[in-house]
Motif scaffolding. Structure first.
Motif, PDB file in Angstrom:
ATOM      1  N   PRO A 159       0.250  10.337   7.362  1.00 56.12           N
ATOM      2  CA  PRO A 159       1.681  10.577   7.580  1.00 56.12           C
ATOM      3  C   PRO A 159       2.591   9.480   7.053  1.00 56.12           C
ATOM      4  O   PRO A 159       3.774   9.729   6.790  1.00 56.12           O
ATOM      5  N   ARG A 160       2.103   8.253   6.865  1.00 61.59           N
ATOM      6  CA  ARG A 160       2.914   7.154   6.364  1.00 61.59           C
ATOM      7  C   ARG A 160       2.994   7.122   4.840  1.00 61.59           C
ATOM      8  O   ARG A 160       3.751   6.340   4.268  1.00 61.59           O
ATOM      9  N   GLY A 161       2.173   7.956   4.193  1.00 57.28           N
ATOM     10  CA  GLY A 161       2.156   7.942   2.731  1.00 57.28           C
ATOM     11  C   GLY A 161       1.528   6.700   2.140  1.00 57.28           C
ATOM     12  O   GLY A 161       1.890   6.257   1.042  1.00 57.28           O
ATOM     13  N   MET A 212     -15.359   5.367   5.643  1.00 62.32           N
ATOM     14  CA  MET A 212     -14.197   4.701   6.231  1.00 62.32           C
ATOM     15  C   MET A 212     -13.049   4.739   5.229  1.00 62.32           C
ATOM     16  O   MET A 212     -13.235   4.467   4.035  1.00 62.32           O
ATOM     17  N   ILE A 213     -11.854   5.114   5.725  1.00 59.21           N
ATOM     18  CA  ILE A 213     -10.662   5.059   4.885  1.00 59.21           C
ATOM     19  C   ILE A 213      -9.746   3.956   5.408  1.00 59.21           C
ATOM     20  O   ILE A 213      -9.696   3.682   6.614  1.00 59.21           O
ATOM     21  N   LYS A 214      -9.022   3.314   4.481  1.00 56.61           N
ATOM     22  CA  LYS A 214      -8.090   2.243   4.835  1.00 56.61           C
ATOM     23  C   LYS A 214      -6.794   2.454   4.068  1.00 56.61           C
ATOM     24  O   LYS A 214      -6.823   2.774   2.873  1.00 56.61           O
ATOM     25  N   GLY A 215      -5.665   2.330   4.772  1.00 55.98           N
ATOM     26  CA  GLY A 215      -4.365   2.556   4.154  1.00 55.98           C
ATOM     27  C   GLY A 215      -3.653   1.254   3.809  1.00 55.98           C
ATOM     28  O   GLY A 215      -3.727   0.282   4.568  1.00 55.98           O
ATOM     29  N   TYR A 216      -2.993   1.242   2.669  1.00 60.54           N
ATOM     30  CA  TYR A 216      -2.189   0.090   2.253  1.00 60.54           C
ATOM     31  C   TYR A 216      -0.764   0.562   2.000  1.00 60.54           C
ATOM     32  O   TYR A 216      -0.563   1.608   1.374  1.00 60.54           O
ATOM     33  N   PRO A 217       0.251  -0.102   2.535  1.00 62.86           N
ATOM     34  CA  PRO A 217       0.206  -1.454   3.133  1.00 62.86           C
ATOM     35  C   PRO A 217      -0.002  -1.485   4.642  1.00 62.86           C
ATOM     36  O   PRO A 217      -0.021  -2.558   5.245  1.00 62.86           O
ATOM     37  N   SER A 218      -0.171  -0.335   5.327  1.00 63.60           N
ATOM     38  CA  SER A 218      -0.207  -0.328   6.793  1.00 63.60           C
ATOM     39  C   SER A 218      -1.418  -1.057   7.354  1.00 63.60           C
ATOM     40  O   SER A 218      -1.384  -1.595   8.468  1.00 63.60           O
ATOM     41  N   GLY A 219      -2.560  -1.040   6.627  1.00 65.14           N
ATOM     42  CA  GLY A 219      -3.784  -1.651   7.122  1.00 65.14           C
ATOM     43  C   GLY A 219      -4.532  -0.790   8.124  1.00 65.14           C
ATOM     44  O   GLY A 219      -5.546  -1.214   8.674  1.00 65.14           O
TER      45      GLY A 219
END
Length: 374
Positions: A159-161, A212-219
Protein backbone atom coordinates in the motif's frame (compact mmCIF):
# COMPACT_ATOMS: atom_id res chain seq x y z
CA UNK A 1 -35.36 -38.35 -3.35
CA UNK A 2 -32.44 -37.69 -5.74
CA UNK A 3 -29.19 -39.49 -4.90
CA UNK A 4 -26.14 -37.25 -5.34
CA UNK A 5 -22.93 -39.16 -6.07
CA UNK A 6 -19.81 -37.27 -5.06
CA UNK A 7 -17.00 -36.50 -7.46
CA UNK A 8 -13.37 -36.45 -6.40
CA UNK A 9 -11.15 -33.70 -7.80
CA UNK A 10 -8.30 -31.39 -6.86
CA UNK A 11 -9.10 -27.80 -5.94
CA UNK A 12 -6.93 -24.81 -5.04
CA UNK A 13 -8.56 -21.73 -3.48
CA UNK A 14 -6.61 -18.49 -3.99
CA UNK A 15 -7.48 -15.26 -2.17
CA UNK A 16 -6.11 -12.41 -4.28
CA UNK A 17 -6.53 -8.59 -4.51
CA UNK A 18 -7.16 -6.37 -7.51
CA UNK A 19 -5.32 -3.09 -8.21
CA UNK A 20 -7.54 -1.32 -5.65
CA UNK A 21 -6.76 -4.02 -3.04
CA UNK A 22 -10.33 -5.37 -3.21
CA UNK A 23 -10.57 -9.17 -2.64
CA UNK A 24 -10.79 -11.68 -5.49
CA UNK A 25 -11.52 -15.36 -4.84
CA UNK A 26 -10.01 -17.56 -7.54
CA UNK A 27 -10.48 -21.33 -7.72
CA UNK A 28 -8.32 -23.58 -9.90
CA UNK A 29 -9.64 -27.15 -10.26
CA UNK A 30 -8.62 -30.39 -11.94
CA UNK A 31 -10.98 -33.32 -12.54
CA UNK A 32 -10.06 -36.71 -14.00
CA UNK A 33 -11.89 -37.83 -17.14
CA UNK A 34 -12.92 -41.09 -15.48
CA UNK A 35 -14.86 -39.10 -12.85
CA UNK A 36 -17.02 -37.45 -15.54
CA UNK A 37 -19.83 -38.95 -17.62
CA UNK A 38 -19.47 -38.72 -21.41
CA UNK A 39 -22.42 -39.08 -23.78
CA UNK A 40 -21.87 -40.53 -27.25
CA UNK A 41 -23.01 -38.11 -29.94
CA UNK A 42 -22.12 -37.91 -33.67
CA UNK A 43 -19.00 -40.11 -33.40
CA UNK A 44 -17.69 -38.12 -30.43
CA UNK A 45 -18.03 -38.34 -26.66
CA UNK A 46 -19.35 -35.21 -24.93
CA UNK A 47 -18.78 -34.10 -21.33
CA UNK A 48 -20.74 -31.22 -19.84
CA UNK A 49 -20.48 -29.84 -16.34
CA UNK A 50 -21.21 -26.64 -14.42
CA UNK A 51 -18.96 -24.95 -11.86
CA UNK A 52 -20.06 -22.27 -9.43
CA UNK A 53 -18.38 -20.09 -6.83
CA UNK A 54 -20.43 -18.33 -4.15
CA UNK A 55 -19.19 -16.12 -1.29
CA UNK A 56 -21.05 -15.72 2.02
CA UNK A 57 -20.63 -13.33 4.93
CA UNK A 58 -22.25 -15.33 7.72
CA UNK A 59 -25.57 -16.47 6.27
CA UNK A 60 -25.74 -13.55 3.84
CA UNK A 61 -24.75 -14.27 0.25
CA UNK A 62 -22.34 -11.62 -0.99
CA UNK A 63 -22.54 -12.86 -4.56
CA UNK A 64 -21.20 -15.46 -6.92
CA UNK A 65 -20.63 -16.67 -10.43
CA UNK A 66 -21.17 -19.88 -12.42
CA UNK A 67 -20.33 -21.20 -15.87
CA UNK A 68 -20.82 -24.32 -17.97
CA UNK A 69 -17.94 -26.23 -19.52
CA UNK A 70 -18.52 -28.55 -22.49
CA UNK A 71 -15.87 -30.51 -24.39
CA UNK A 72 -15.52 -33.63 -26.52
CA UNK A 73 -13.06 -36.48 -27.09
CA UNK A 74 -12.81 -38.92 -29.98
CA UNK A 75 -12.16 -42.25 -28.28
CA UNK A 76 -14.09 -44.13 -25.62
CA UNK A 77 -10.83 -45.23 -23.95
CA UNK A 78 -10.07 -41.57 -23.26
CA UNK A 79 -13.34 -41.10 -21.38
CA UNK A 80 -12.38 -43.67 -18.73
CA UNK A 81 -8.76 -42.61 -18.38
CA UNK A 82 -7.51 -41.87 -14.88
CA UNK A 83 -4.53 -40.06 -16.40
CA UNK A 84 -6.38 -37.52 -18.57
CA UNK A 85 -7.68 -34.46 -16.74
CA UNK A 86 -9.67 -31.30 -17.42
CA UNK A 87 -8.47 -28.15 -15.67
CA UNK A 88 -10.25 -24.85 -15.31
CA UNK A 89 -10.69 -21.82 -13.11
CA UNK A 90 -13.42 -19.50 -11.89
CA UNK A 91 -13.17 -16.28 -9.89
CA UNK A 92 -15.36 -13.74 -8.11
CA UNK A 93 -14.45 -10.19 -7.02
CA UNK A 94 -16.20 -8.08 -4.38
CA UNK A 95 -15.58 -4.96 -2.24
CA UNK A 96 -16.25 -5.95 1.39
CA UNK A 97 -14.10 -6.64 4.42
CA UNK A 98 -14.74 -9.13 7.21
CA UNK A 99 -15.01 -12.91 7.63
CA UNK A 100 -16.15 -14.88 4.60
CA UNK A 101 -16.85 -18.39 3.34
CA UNK A 102 -16.38 -19.37 -0.31
CA UNK A 103 -18.17 -22.45 -1.67
CA UNK A 104 -17.06 -24.07 -4.92
CA UNK A 105 -19.28 -26.68 -6.58
CA UNK A 106 -18.99 -28.83 -9.68
CA UNK A 107 -22.06 -30.58 -11.16
CA UNK A 108 -21.68 -33.20 -13.87
CA UNK A 109 -24.70 -32.32 -16.03
CA UNK A 110 -24.71 -35.74 -17.73
CA UNK A 111 -25.09 -37.68 -14.48
CA UNK A 112 -25.89 -35.13 -11.74
CA UNK A 113 -22.84 -36.26 -9.82
CA UNK A 114 -21.80 -33.45 -7.54
CA UNK A 115 -18.74 -32.17 -5.68
CA UNK A 116 -18.46 -29.30 -3.20
CA UNK A 117 -15.71 -27.69 -1.17
CA UNK A 118 -15.52 -24.56 0.93
CA UNK A 119 -12.86 -22.27 2.35
CA UNK A 120 -13.10 -19.73 5.16
CA UNK A 121 -11.03 -16.55 4.92
CA UNK A 122 -10.69 -13.04 6.34
CA UNK A 123 -10.40 -9.79 4.41
CA UNK A 124 -8.64 -7.00 6.35
CA UNK A 125 -7.23 -3.61 5.58
CA UNK A 126 -3.65 -3.87 4.39
CA UNK A 127 -1.59 -1.02 5.84
CA UNK A 128 1.95 -2.35 5.48
CA UNK A 129 3.95 -4.41 3.01
CA UNK A 130 2.57 -7.96 3.17
CA UNK A 131 3.41 -11.23 1.46
CA UNK A 132 -0.01 -12.78 0.84
CA UNK A 133 -1.05 -16.22 -0.33
CA UNK A 134 1.48 -18.34 -2.20
CA UNK A 135 -0.09 -20.38 -5.01
CA UNK A 136 1.16 -23.31 -7.08
CA UNK A 137 0.61 -22.27 -10.71
CA UNK A 138 0.59 -25.62 -12.50
CA UNK A 139 -0.54 -28.04 -9.83
CA UNK A 140 -2.66 -28.17 -6.71
CA UNK A 141 -0.18 -30.71 -5.37
CA UNK A 142 3.19 -29.98 -3.77
CA UNK A 143 4.78 -33.06 -5.36
CA UNK A 144 6.73 -32.56 -8.59
CA UNK A 145 8.34 -34.92 -11.06
CA UNK A 146 12.00 -34.25 -11.68
CA UNK A 147 11.00 -33.34 -15.27
CA UNK A 148 8.51 -30.67 -14.10
CA UNK A 149 8.88 -26.95 -13.60
CA UNK A 150 8.14 -25.85 -10.03
CA UNK A 151 6.00 -22.78 -10.61
CA UNK A 152 4.51 -20.61 -7.90
CA UNK A 153 3.05 -17.11 -7.64
CA UNK A 154 3.37 -14.63 -4.78
CA UNK A 155 0.70 -12.05 -3.97
CA UNK A 156 2.34 -8.82 -2.82
CA UNK A 157 0.36 -6.16 -0.93
CA UNK A 158 2.27 -2.89 -1.08
CA UNK A 159 0.00 0.00 0.00
CA UNK A 160 2.93 2.43 0.47
CA UNK A 161 4.21 1.89 -3.06
CA UNK A 162 7.65 0.77 -1.86
CA UNK A 163 10.29 -0.74 -4.09
CA UNK A 164 10.03 -4.43 -3.17
CA UNK A 165 13.00 -6.82 -2.99
CA UNK A 166 12.53 -10.60 -2.66
CA UNK A 167 14.95 -12.91 -0.87
CA UNK A 168 14.27 -16.52 -1.91
CA UNK A 169 16.01 -19.48 -0.27
CA UNK A 170 15.47 -23.23 -0.75
CA UNK A 171 16.86 -25.76 1.75
CA UNK A 172 16.60 -29.50 2.36
CA UNK A 173 15.59 -30.90 5.78
CA UNK A 174 19.22 -30.92 6.95
CA UNK A 175 19.54 -27.18 6.24
CA UNK A 176 21.76 -27.35 3.14
CA UNK A 177 20.99 -24.46 0.77
CA UNK A 178 20.19 -25.25 -2.87
CA UNK A 179 19.03 -21.78 -3.95
CA UNK A 180 19.61 -18.31 -2.50
CA UNK A 181 18.56 -15.39 -4.66
CA UNK A 182 17.75 -11.71 -4.06
CA UNK A 183 16.14 -9.41 -6.62
CA UNK A 184 13.91 -6.37 -7.13
CA UNK A 185 10.41 -7.54 -8.11
CA UNK A 186 8.14 -4.44 -8.37
CA UNK A 187 6.53 -1.42 -6.71
CA UNK A 188 2.78 -1.50 -7.54
CA UNK A 189 0.23 -1.36 -4.68
CA UNK A 190 -0.73 -4.97 -5.43
CA UNK A 191 1.00 -7.33 -7.82
CA UNK A 192 1.69 -11.00 -8.44
CA UNK A 193 5.23 -12.26 -8.89
CA UNK A 194 5.93 -15.65 -10.49
CA UNK A 195 8.83 -17.96 -9.71
CA UNK A 196 9.72 -20.84 -12.07
CA UNK A 197 12.39 -23.37 -11.13
CA UNK A 198 13.27 -26.53 -13.08
CA UNK A 199 12.78 -29.45 -10.70
CA UNK A 200 15.88 -30.99 -12.27
CA UNK A 201 17.93 -28.57 -10.12
CA UNK A 202 17.08 -30.78 -7.14
CA UNK A 203 17.75 -34.38 -6.27
CA UNK A 204 14.83 -36.53 -5.16
CA UNK A 205 13.56 -35.51 -1.72
CA UNK A 206 11.77 -32.91 0.42
CA UNK A 207 12.56 -29.18 0.39
CA UNK A 208 11.60 -26.00 2.21
CA UNK A 209 11.42 -22.57 0.57
CA UNK A 210 11.75 -19.40 2.67
CA UNK A 211 10.45 -16.23 1.02
CA UNK A 212 10.94 -12.75 2.46
CA UNK A 213 10.04 -9.40 0.91
CA UNK A 214 11.47 -6.06 2.04
CA UNK A 215 10.23 -2.59 1.09
CA UNK A 216 12.36 0.49 0.45
CA UNK A 217 12.39 3.14 1.82
CA UNK A 218 9.94 1.95 4.54
CA UNK A 219 12.11 -1.00 5.65
CA UNK A 220 8.98 -3.12 6.22
CA UNK A 221 9.39 -6.91 5.92
CA UNK A 222 7.07 -9.89 5.45
CA UNK A 223 7.95 -13.56 5.10
CA UNK A 224 6.45 -17.02 4.60
CA UNK A 225 7.65 -20.59 4.11
CA UNK A 226 6.37 -23.46 1.99
CA UNK A 227 7.45 -27.05 1.46
CA UNK A 228 7.47 -29.28 -1.61
CA UNK A 229 8.75 -32.65 -2.75
CA UNK A 230 10.64 -33.68 -5.90
CA UNK A 231 10.28 -37.22 -7.22
CA UNK A 232 11.77 -39.13 -10.10
CA UNK A 233 9.41 -40.97 -12.47
CA UNK A 234 7.76 -43.79 -10.51
CA UNK A 235 9.85 -46.72 -11.75
CA UNK A 236 13.09 -44.78 -11.07
CA UNK A 237 12.05 -43.37 -7.71
CA UNK A 238 12.52 -44.15 -4.04
CA UNK A 239 8.74 -44.32 -3.89
CA UNK A 240 8.82 -47.36 -6.17
CA UNK A 241 11.25 -49.13 -3.83
CA UNK A 242 8.94 -48.36 -0.88
CA UNK A 243 5.93 -49.69 -2.80
CA UNK A 244 7.84 -52.83 -3.81
CA UNK A 245 8.82 -53.57 -0.20
CA UNK A 246 5.21 -53.02 0.89
CA UNK A 247 4.22 -56.00 -1.30
CA UNK A 248 5.69 -58.32 1.34
CA UNK A 249 2.30 -59.79 2.32
CA UNK A 250 1.33 -60.88 -1.19
CA UNK A 251 4.66 -61.47 -3.00
CA UNK A 252 7.70 -63.65 -2.36
CA UNK A 253 10.86 -61.97 -1.09
CA UNK A 254 12.81 -63.23 -4.11
CA UNK A 255 10.36 -61.48 -6.46
CA UNK A 256 10.53 -58.22 -4.48
CA UNK A 257 14.34 -58.33 -4.53
CA UNK A 258 14.38 -58.88 -8.30
CA UNK A 259 11.89 -56.04 -8.73
CA UNK A 260 14.10 -53.61 -6.81
CA UNK A 261 17.31 -54.67 -8.57
CA UNK A 262 15.81 -54.43 -12.09
CA UNK A 263 16.31 -51.42 -14.36
CA UNK A 264 13.30 -49.05 -14.80
CA UNK A 265 11.98 -50.70 -17.98
CA UNK A 266 12.16 -54.18 -16.50
CA UNK A 267 10.61 -52.94 -13.24
CA UNK A 268 7.63 -51.67 -15.19
CA UNK A 269 7.15 -54.99 -16.98
CA UNK A 270 7.44 -57.06 -13.79
CA UNK A 271 5.15 -54.72 -11.84
CA UNK A 272 2.42 -54.69 -14.48
CA UNK A 273 2.58 -58.45 -15.00
CA UNK A 274 2.26 -59.10 -11.25
CA UNK A 275 -0.72 -56.80 -10.71
CA UNK A 276 -2.46 -57.75 -13.96
CA UNK A 277 -2.54 -61.36 -12.80
CA UNK A 278 -4.42 -60.25 -9.68
CA UNK A 279 -6.81 -57.83 -11.45
CA UNK A 280 -10.42 -58.98 -10.81
CA UNK A 281 -11.67 -57.00 -13.83
CA UNK A 282 -9.05 -57.36 -16.59
CA UNK A 283 -9.60 -55.14 -19.59
CA UNK A 284 -10.82 -52.17 -17.54
CA UNK A 285 -8.89 -49.07 -16.56
CA UNK A 286 -8.91 -49.79 -12.82
CA UNK A 287 -7.26 -52.63 -10.97
CA UNK A 288 -9.44 -52.87 -7.87
CA UNK A 289 -7.11 -55.35 -6.13
CA UNK A 290 -4.08 -53.06 -6.46
CA UNK A 291 -6.04 -50.00 -5.33
CA UNK A 292 -7.48 -51.77 -2.28
CA UNK A 293 -4.13 -53.26 -1.29
CA UNK A 294 -2.35 -49.91 -1.28
CA UNK A 295 -5.33 -48.20 0.33
CA UNK A 296 -4.83 -50.58 3.25
CA UNK A 297 -1.06 -50.02 3.21
CA UNK A 298 -1.48 -46.25 3.27
CA UNK A 299 -4.03 -46.48 6.09
CA UNK A 300 -1.65 -48.68 8.08
CA UNK A 301 1.24 -46.27 7.53
CA UNK A 302 -0.89 -43.37 8.69
CA UNK A 303 -2.47 -44.97 11.77
CA UNK A 304 -0.24 -47.79 13.04
CA UNK A 305 3.31 -46.44 12.79
CA UNK A 306 5.50 -47.25 15.81
CA UNK A 307 8.82 -45.74 16.98
CA UNK A 308 10.54 -48.75 15.41
CA UNK A 309 8.66 -49.51 12.18
CA UNK A 310 6.52 -47.95 9.45
CA UNK A 311 2.83 -48.75 9.92
CA UNK A 312 2.71 -51.53 7.33
CA UNK A 313 5.36 -53.55 9.18
CA UNK A 314 3.70 -53.42 12.62
CA UNK A 315 1.44 -56.22 13.84
CA UNK A 316 -1.68 -54.07 13.60
CA UNK A 317 -0.66 -52.89 10.13
CA UNK A 318 0.01 -56.44 8.93
CA UNK A 319 -3.38 -57.67 10.16
CA UNK A 320 -5.19 -54.68 8.69
CA UNK A 321 -3.55 -55.19 5.28
CA UNK A 322 -4.23 -58.93 5.22
CA UNK A 323 -7.75 -58.97 6.66
CA UNK A 324 -9.03 -55.47 6.06
CA UNK A 325 -10.69 -53.26 8.69
CA UNK A 326 -12.04 -55.13 11.72
CA UNK A 327 -15.77 -55.24 12.38
CA UNK A 328 -15.24 -53.77 15.84
CA UNK A 329 -12.38 -52.50 18.04
CA UNK A 330 -12.17 -52.30 21.83
CA UNK A 331 -9.53 -49.82 22.97
CA UNK A 332 -8.08 -49.93 26.49
CA UNK A 333 -5.37 -47.25 26.66
CA UNK A 334 -5.57 -46.36 30.37
CA UNK A 335 -6.69 -49.41 32.36
CA UNK A 336 -5.14 -49.23 35.84
CA UNK A 337 -4.41 -52.94 36.21
CA UNK A 338 -3.03 -53.71 32.72
CA UNK A 339 -0.86 -52.47 29.91
CA UNK A 340 -2.54 -50.60 27.06
CA UNK A 341 -4.21 -53.03 24.66
CA UNK A 342 -6.72 -53.30 21.83
CA UNK A 343 -9.11 -56.10 20.87
CA UNK A 344 -10.03 -56.43 17.19
CA UNK A 345 -13.08 -58.50 16.21
CA UNK A 346 -13.57 -60.13 12.81
CA UNK A 347 -16.98 -61.72 13.30
CA UNK A 348 -17.27 -63.58 9.98
CA UNK A 349 -13.80 -65.12 10.50
CA UNK A 350 -14.40 -65.86 14.17
CA UNK A 351 -11.27 -63.91 15.18
CA UNK A 352 -10.74 -62.02 18.43
CA UNK A 353 -7.27 -60.51 18.15
CA UNK A 354 -5.50 -58.89 21.12
CA UNK A 355 -2.72 -56.34 20.60
CA UNK A 356 -0.70 -55.24 23.65
CA UNK A 357 1.58 -52.21 24.02
CA UNK A 358 4.20 -54.02 26.08
CA UNK A 359 6.53 -51.05 26.71
CA UNK A 360 4.10 -48.10 26.56
CA UNK A 361 5.72 -46.83 23.36
CA UNK A 362 2.80 -47.19 20.96
CA UNK A 363 4.20 -50.44 19.55
CA UNK A 364 1.34 -52.95 19.80
CA UNK A 365 2.17 -56.67 19.53
CA UNK A 366 -0.33 -59.37 18.49
CA UNK A 367 -0.34 -61.82 21.42
CA UNK A 368 -2.89 -64.39 20.20
CA UNK A 369 -2.51 -64.97 16.44
CA UNK A 370 -5.22 -67.39 15.28
CA UNK A 371 -3.03 -68.90 12.59
CA UNK A 372 0.68 -69.15 11.81
CA UNK A 373 0.78 -66.96 8.71
CA UNK A 374 -0.93 -64.02 10.39
Amino acid sequence: MMLLLLLTLDVNFQILRDDSLNPVVRVVYTVNYNELTFISMDSAYISKYRVSLVVFNGKRQVGGVSKVRKFSVDKYETTISAEKTDTGEIQFAFKEKGKFRAIFELWDLNSLRHWSKEKKFDVKDVKNLTLGQINWNRSVSKIFSIDDTISLSLNIFNPRGDSVVLLFTVKNPSGSEFIKEEEFIGKSRFFTYNIDIPASRFSEGEYFADLMIKGYPSGKKSKKSIDFKVQKPFFESRRFIERAREMAYIAKKSFIDSLIKADPDERKKLWERFWNEKDPTPGTEKNEFLEEYYRRVDFANQHFRSPFSPGWRTDRGRVYIKLGPPDSIERHPFDIDSKAYEVWYYYTLGYRLIFVDEYNLGDYTLVNPPREDL
